[in-house]
Design an enzyme around this catalytic site. Structure first.
Site, PDB file in Angstrom:
ATOM      1  N   GLY A 130       0.709  -4.537  -8.462  1.00  0.00           N
ATOM      2  CA  GLY A 130       1.620  -4.960  -9.526  1.00  0.00           C
ATOM      3  C   GLY A 130       1.080  -4.598 -10.901  1.00  0.00           C
ATOM      4  N   PHE A 183     -18.458   3.759   5.451  1.00  0.00           N
ATOM      5  CA  PHE A 183     -17.494   2.783   5.948  1.00  0.00           C
ATOM      6  C   PHE A 183     -16.908   3.302   7.252  1.00  0.00           C
ATOM      7  CE2 PHE A 183     -15.165  -0.980   4.365  1.00  0.00           C
ATOM      8  CZ  PHE A 183     -16.122  -1.472   3.494  1.00  0.00           C
ATOM      9  N   GLN A 211      -3.716  -5.502  11.470  1.00  0.00           N
ATOM     10  CA  GLN A 211      -5.121  -5.150  11.665  1.00  0.00           C
ATOM     11  C   GLN A 211      -5.991  -6.394  11.815  1.00  0.00           C
ATOM     12  OE1 GLN A 211      -7.749  -3.267   8.407  1.00  0.00           O
ATOM     13  NE2 GLN A 211      -7.604  -1.763  10.041  1.00  0.00           N
ATOM     14  N   HIS A 231      -9.721  -7.481  11.505  1.00  0.00           N
ATOM     15  CA  HIS A 231     -11.013  -7.019  11.010  1.00  0.00           C
ATOM     16  C   HIS A 231     -12.077  -7.575  11.943  1.00  0.00           C
ATOM     17  CE1 HIS A 231     -14.470  -6.356   8.490  1.00  0.00           C
ATOM     18  NE2 HIS A 231     -13.735  -5.672   7.634  1.00  0.00           N
ATOM     19  N   LEU A 276     -13.849 -13.046   5.276  1.00  0.00           N
ATOM     20  CA  LEU A 276     -14.307 -11.697   5.584  1.00  0.00           C
ATOM     21  C   LEU A 276     -15.772 -11.456   5.263  1.00  0.00           C
ATOM     22  CD1 LEU A 276     -13.036  -8.917   6.437  1.00  0.00           C
ATOM     23  CD2 LEU A 276     -13.277  -8.332   4.047  1.00  0.00           C
ATOM     24  N   THR A 306     -17.648  -8.048   4.757  1.00  0.00           N
ATOM     25  CA  THR A 306     -17.226  -6.655   4.611  1.00  0.00           C
ATOM     26  C   THR A 306     -17.874  -5.713   5.631  1.00  0.00           C
ATOM     27  OG1 THR A 306     -17.212  -4.733   3.163  1.00  0.00           O
ATOM     28  CG2 THR A 306     -18.959  -6.303   2.764  1.00  0.00           C
ATOM     29  N   GLU A 307     -17.072  -4.687   5.979  1.00  0.00           N
ATOM     30  CA  GLU A 307     -17.566  -3.606   6.831  1.00  0.00           C
ATOM     31  C   GLU A 307     -18.738  -2.891   6.152  1.00  0.00           C
ATOM     32  OE1 GLU A 307     -14.153  -1.680   8.517  1.00  0.00           O
ATOM     33  OE2 GLU A 307     -15.059   0.250   8.078  1.00  0.00           O
ATOM     34  N   ARG A 311     -11.612   0.042  12.815  1.00  0.00           N
ATOM     35  CA  ARG A 311     -11.599  -1.410  13.036  1.00  0.00           C
ATOM     36  C   ARG A 311     -10.974  -1.820  14.355  1.00  0.00           C
ATOM     37  NH1 ARG A 311     -10.243  -3.129   6.789  1.00  0.00           N
ATOM     38  NH2 ARG A 311     -12.340  -2.605   6.078  1.00  0.00           N
ATOM     39  N   HIS A 325      -6.208  -9.521   9.292  1.00  0.00           N
ATOM     40  CA  HIS A 325      -6.692  -9.090   7.987  1.00  0.00           C
ATOM     41  C   HIS A 325      -5.652  -8.363   7.155  1.00  0.00           C
ATOM     42  CE1 HIS A 325      -9.545  -7.675   5.072  1.00  0.00           C
ATOM     43  NE2 HIS A 325      -9.448  -6.410   5.417  1.00  0.00           N
ATOM     44  N   GLU A 356       0.078  -3.665  -0.544  1.00  0.00           N
ATOM     45  CA  GLU A 356       0.054  -4.010   0.881  1.00  0.00           C
ATOM     46  C   GLU A 356       1.430  -4.371   1.445  1.00  0.00           C
ATOM     47  OE1 GLU A 356      -3.185  -6.513   2.135  1.00  0.00           O
ATOM     48  OE2 GLU A 356      -2.238  -6.898   4.078  1.00  0.00           O
ATOM     49  N   ARG A 378      -5.452   0.980   9.508  1.00  0.00           N
ATOM     50  CA  ARG A 378      -5.984   1.361   8.196  1.00  0.00           C
ATOM     51  C   ARG A 378      -7.492   1.535   8.262  1.00  0.00           C
ATOM     52  NH1 ARG A 378      -8.397  -1.494   3.794  1.00  0.00           N
ATOM     53  NH2 ARG A 378      -8.008  -3.544   4.670  1.00  0.00           N
TER      54      ARG A 378
HETATM   55  C1  LIG Z   1     -11.047 -10.579   2.013  1.00  0.00           C
HETATM   56  C2  LIG Z   1     -10.488  -9.202   1.846  1.00  0.00           C
HETATM   57  C3  LIG Z   1     -11.317  -8.135   1.576  1.00  0.00           C
HETATM   58  C4  LIG Z   1     -10.787  -6.848   1.425  1.00  0.00           C
HETATM   59  N1  LIG Z   1     -11.641  -5.804   1.143  1.00  0.00           N
HETATM   60  C5  LIG Z   1     -11.109  -4.571   0.933  1.00  0.00           C
HETATM   61  C6  LIG Z   1     -11.945  -3.484   0.556  1.00  0.00           C
HETATM   62  O1  LIG Z   1     -13.155  -3.620   0.376  1.00  0.00           O
HETATM   63  N2  LIG Z   1     -11.378  -2.274   0.361  1.00  0.00           N
HETATM   64  C7  LIG Z   1     -10.039  -2.058   0.524  1.00  0.00           C
HETATM   65  O2  LIG Z   1      -9.586  -0.928   0.339  1.00  0.00           O
HETATM   66  N3  LIG Z   1      -9.227  -3.081   0.867  1.00  0.00           N
HETATM   67  C8  LIG Z   1      -9.731  -4.324   1.067  1.00  0.00           C
HETATM   68  N4  LIG Z   1      -8.897  -5.353   1.400  1.00  0.00           N
HETATM   69  C9  LIG Z   1      -7.445  -5.136   1.397  1.00  0.00           C
HETATM   70  C10 LIG Z   1      -6.924  -5.141  -0.028  1.00  0.00           C
HETATM   71  O3  LIG Z   1      -7.746  -5.921  -0.842  1.00  0.00           O
HETATM   72  C11 LIG Z   1      -5.503  -5.683  -0.109  1.00  0.00           C
HETATM   73  O4  LIG Z   1      -4.677  -4.971   0.776  1.00  0.00           O
HETATM   74  C12 LIG Z   1      -4.981  -5.509  -1.522  1.00  0.00           C
HETATM   75  O5  LIG Z   1      -5.826  -6.126  -2.453  1.00  0.00           O
HETATM   76  C13 LIG Z   1      -3.574  -6.034  -1.697  1.00  0.00           C
HETATM   77  O6  LIG Z   1      -3.212  -5.840  -3.049  1.00  0.00           O
HETATM   78  P1  LIG Z   1      -1.736  -6.082  -3.553  1.00  0.00           P
HETATM   79  O7  LIG Z   1      -1.711  -5.796  -5.005  1.00  0.00           O
HETATM   80  O8  LIG Z   1      -0.796  -5.375  -2.673  1.00  0.00           O
HETATM   81  O9  LIG Z   1      -1.523  -7.643  -3.277  1.00  0.00           O
HETATM   82  P2  LIG Z   1      -2.328  -8.953  -3.758  1.00  0.00           P
HETATM   83  O10 LIG Z   1      -3.558  -8.650  -4.492  1.00  0.00           O
HETATM   84  O11 LIG Z   1      -2.427  -9.809  -2.546  1.00  0.00           O
HETATM   85  O12 LIG Z   1      -1.322  -9.596  -4.769  1.00  0.00           O
HETATM   86  C14 LIG Z   1      -0.060 -10.101  -4.354  1.00  0.00           C
HETATM   87  C15 LIG Z   1       0.643 -10.655  -5.554  1.00  0.00           C
HETATM   88  O13 LIG Z   1       1.941 -11.093  -5.158  1.00  0.00           O
HETATM   89  C16 LIG Z   1       2.184 -12.386  -5.652  1.00  0.00           C
HETATM   90  N5  LIG Z   1       3.054 -13.095  -4.717  1.00  0.00           N
HETATM   91  C17 LIG Z   1       2.938 -13.214  -3.378  1.00  0.00           C
HETATM   92  N6  LIG Z   1       3.948 -13.967  -2.896  1.00  0.00           N
HETATM   93  C18 LIG Z   1       4.702 -14.318  -3.954  1.00  0.00           C
HETATM   94  C19 LIG Z   1       5.870 -15.107  -4.113  1.00  0.00           C
HETATM   95  N7  LIG Z   1       6.464 -15.686  -3.068  1.00  0.00           N
HETATM   96  N8  LIG Z   1       6.383 -15.273  -5.368  1.00  0.00           N
HETATM   97  C20 LIG Z   1       5.780 -14.709  -6.442  1.00  0.00           C
HETATM   98  N9  LIG Z   1       4.668 -13.952  -6.344  1.00  0.00           N
HETATM   99  C21 LIG Z   1       4.138 -13.762  -5.115  1.00  0.00           C
HETATM  100  C22 LIG Z   1       0.815 -13.042  -5.726  1.00  0.00           C
HETATM  101  O14 LIG Z   1       0.821 -14.095  -6.659  1.00  0.00           O
HETATM  102  C23 LIG Z   1      -0.054 -11.866  -6.169  1.00  0.00           C
HETATM  103  O15 LIG Z   1      -0.025 -11.752  -7.569  1.00  0.00           O
HETATM  104  C24 LIG Z   1      -9.406  -6.642   1.558  1.00  0.00           C
HETATM  105  C25 LIG Z   1      -8.567  -7.721   1.816  1.00  0.00           C
HETATM  106  C26 LIG Z   1      -9.103  -8.977   1.982  1.00  0.00           C
HETATM  107  C27 LIG Z   1      -8.156 -10.107   2.321  1.00  0.00           C
END
Ligand SMILES: Cc1cc2nc3c(=O)[nH]c(=O)nc-3n(C[C@H](O)[C@H](O)[C@H](O)COP(=O)(O)OP(=O)(O)OC[C@H]3O[C@@H](n4cnc5c(N)ncnc54)[C@H](O)[C@@H]3O)c2cc1C
Length: 604
Positions: free
Chosen positions: A22, A122, A248, A250, A260, A262-263, A294, A361, A394, A405
């Site tokens: 976003g 990784f 997926q 993890h 988590l 991390t890997e 994974r 995950h 995501e 992934r």
């Molecule tokens: C613990 C963890 C570790 C990870 N480590 C890695 C890594 O090292 N490398 C990698 O490539 N990927 C990693 N990933 C995956 C990656 O971090 C996520 O896929 C990514 O950050 C998702 O980003 P995003 O901007 O799509 O969503 P998010 O960062 O999840 O943001 C979602 C947004 O949507 C908003 N939202 C959700 N529902 C609503 C609603 N109903 N109304 C209003 N707003 C809403 C939330 O408030 C938030 O602002 C990891 C994931 C996790 C969980």
């Protein structure tokens, strides 16, 4: 009537979600001087991106020789051949300049001695088309997501961007309004969590960036806000969800809690052992061992547990050993991991192994998009973009990841899809000059959001309900974990479908005990559960129909990949009667310029 306050507001662009995706989109729309609203359930820097640990992939070649085409090959192979190859080429080719841009925007990367960005190994990342392990993940210690999210948020606060970007934190997405005649998306409806009341945001372009949704599993790594509302509102508006069966797991979630590890721990030399102290990945992936993709590592762990070599009184978990890396190294490169293990299970990982188990995950599937982030539907097999509607991060699926992934490809995905969706939306508004969708009628909420208004009125005015919401939540998580996990089998999937029907019936009898409109967490949990029930149904129906094993979707009863029948994407349509219809759509096998990689037999 519950006397619900309704407010209307007009913007050029509305972005739902303030995670990495976003915010990357907001930077672009702000730069284009478009009046932008960013709606988020939480303050932007609390989005789940903040918890990403390991890093972000790019063939920068700082540690050893590397090329984007090698990255592309690994990603196609990792996707088990249903990643869309135009998207994979676009992402892997653009990765190095994306990292350099983040660096120029002030992202505090870890460094090697010559001052260049540090890159770690990784899972699934190789050199020279599978020959040896690559160091491709650009990292900020084990807090890479935190650094990305803050870098992007800071960018939106610059004087050339901030006047155009308004944040609506603690607003909860309820509905996407599509004009019933023109089918044009025109607004989103949100609930103002702090003050109570409905807020309708009209815009030329709407970008969904609502993140992941694995909170429907008992053990998962996701934040409490990852509940799939983006999928829900799109499915309700008639948009199919692409590849929902690919969830997926993890390999290394902390045992019992799911957080988590991390890997990157395995990338730095940590490895998994069973109850006999054996490094069992030698059996399942003799070449790349613990750095297999994974799906392979999670299945290896689950197999050890199944065959009685799990650890602990219940023999239900595995150990991750890293003490041999030394205390200084762990505290320098993996400080967050040390803290997580110590806080959650009291283990000092500089001395003892961490108890781990596979944990839900990430979602490979999502709202279908092309490489520009435009949401698409299908006319037969042809993808057709919906003007003015975008998906990023995501929750969306340009299908960079296919059926599985690779670690550190998601942060790359969200920075690029966010940027591309914002850039394309700005270009589309400037060149097409669409007509503003504001219908300018009285009682608009009654006309376009009557279903949501009725639902809110019933919840606030109606009885507390005969079913406790908690019961459904608990059962949903337990049964999804049991029936839709690392190993799936027809009997279990069928059982889960019956259970989901029962939960849906029960949900009709859930009401609110708290009638307050101000920060009503029960109301939010209600909508979260409503969303996750649908997400679970989409996942389970699609898993039932895909009678093969591919990537993260492993069917005990169909253990082989079946390219003859299933080298295709799933498109899951929610029908008016609440049922889910599955169609199969072609994989985009044609890259933009690079050679196409054809499916090969799996060797790890
Ligand atoms: C613990 C963890 C570790 C990870 N480590 C890695 C890594 O090292 N490398 C990698 O490539 N990927 C990693 N990933 C995956 C990656 O971090 C996520 O896929 C990514 O950050 C998702 O980003 P995003 O901007 O799509 O969503 P998010 O960062 O999840 O943001 C979602 C947004 O949507 C908003 N939202 C959700 N529902 C609503 C609603 N109903 N109304 C209003 N707003 C809403 C939330 O408030 C938030 O602002 C990891 C994931 C996790 C969980």
């Amino acid at each position: 009537m519950a006397n619900i306050d309704v407010r209307l507001e007009e913007f050029d662009v509305v972005i739902v979600g303030a995670g990495g995706a976003g915010l990357a989109a907001a930077v672009q729309t702000g730069l284009a001087k478009l009046k932008t609203a960013v709606i988020s359930e939480v303050f932007p820097t609390r989005s789940h991106t903040v918890s990403a640990q390991g890093g972000i992939n790019a063939a920068l070649a700082n540690m050893d020789e590397d090329y984007w085409i090698w990255h592309m090959y690994d990603t196609v192979k990792g996707s088990d051949y249903i990643g869309d190859q135009d998207a994979i080429e676009f992402f892997t080719k653009n990765a190095p300049k994306t990292i350099i841009e983040l660096e120029h925007w002030g992202m505090p990367f870890s460094r090697i001695e010559n001052g260049k960005i540090y890159q770690r190994a990784f899972g699934g990342q190789t050199r020279n088309f599978g020959e040896s392990i690559a160091h491709r993940a650009c990292a900020v210690a084990d807090r890479s997501g935190h650094a990305i999210l803050h870098t992007l948020f800071e960018r939106t606060l610059r004087p050339d961007i901030s006047p155009y970007v308004s944040y609506y934190s603690e607003y909860y997405l309820l509905k996407l309004i599509v004009d019933p005649e023109t089918k044009k998306p025109m607004a989103v409806v949100a609930w103002d969590m702090v003050n109570g009341g409905v807020h309708i945001f009209f815009a030329y372009a709407i970008i969904f960036a609502t993140g992941g949704n694995t909170r429907n599993f008992r053990t998962n790594t996701n934040a409490h806000i990852n509940t799939g509302r983006g999928w829900y509102v799109c499915a309700k508006a008639g948009i199919p969800i692409k590849d929902p069966e690919f969830v997926q797991f993890h390999p290394t979630g902390i045992y019992g809690v799911g957080n988590l590890i991390t890997e990157g721990v395995r990338g730095e030399g940590g490895y998994l052992i069973n109850a006999n102290g054996e490094r069992f990945m030698k059996k399942y992936a003799p070449h790349v061992l613990d750095l297999a993709s994974r799906d392979v590592v999670s299945r290896g762990m689950a197999q050890e547990i199944r065959e009685g070599r799990g650890v602990g009184p219940k023999k239900d978990h595995i150990l991750l050993k890293l003490d041999h890396l030394g205390k200084d190294f762990i505290m320098d490169k993996l400080p967050g991991i040390w803290e997580l293990a110590y806080k959650f299970v009291g283990v000092d990982c500089t001395k003892d192994p961490i108890p781990v188990q596979p944990t839900a995950h990430y979602h490979m599937g999502g709202i279908p998009t092309n490489i520009h982030g435009q949401v698409v539907t299908w006319d037969g097999d042809k993808e057709v973009p919906i003007p003015g509607l975008y998906g990023a991060g995501e929750c969306a699926c340009p299908s960079l990841h296919g059926a599985n992934r690779l670690g550190c490809n998601s942060l790359l995905d969200l920075v690029i899809t966010g940027k591309e969706a914002g850039r394309h939306a700005a270009e589309w508004i400037a060149t097409e000059r669409p007509i503003f969708p504001y219908p300018a009628e009285d009682y608009i909420a009654d006309k376009y959001a009557k279903d949501v208004m009725d639902q809110l009125n019933t919840l606030f005015d109606g009885p507390a309900g005969s079913v406790k919401m908690d019961e459904i939540w608990e059962d949903l998580r337990d049964t999804m974990q049991h029936n839709m996990s690392v190993f799936r089998i027809e009997e279990g999937i069928k059982k889960q479908l019956e259970l989901l029907d029962q939960y849906e019936e029960k949900f009709k009898n859930v009401g609110l005990t708290d009638k307050s409109k101000v920060f009503n967490t029960e109301l939010i949990e209600y909508f979260d559960l409503e969303s996750l029930l649908l997400v679970s149904k989409l996942e389970t129906v699609a898993a039932y129909e895909r009678k093969e094993s591919r990537g993260a979707h492993y069917r005990d009863d169909y253990p082989e990949r079946d390219d003859k029948n299933y080298l295709s994407h799933t498109a899951a349509y929610l029908k008016e009667d609440g049922s889910v219809e599955i169609q199969y759509k072609p994989v985009r096998m044609k890259p933009l310029t690079a050679p196409t990689f054809q499916p090969k037999k799996r060797v790890y």
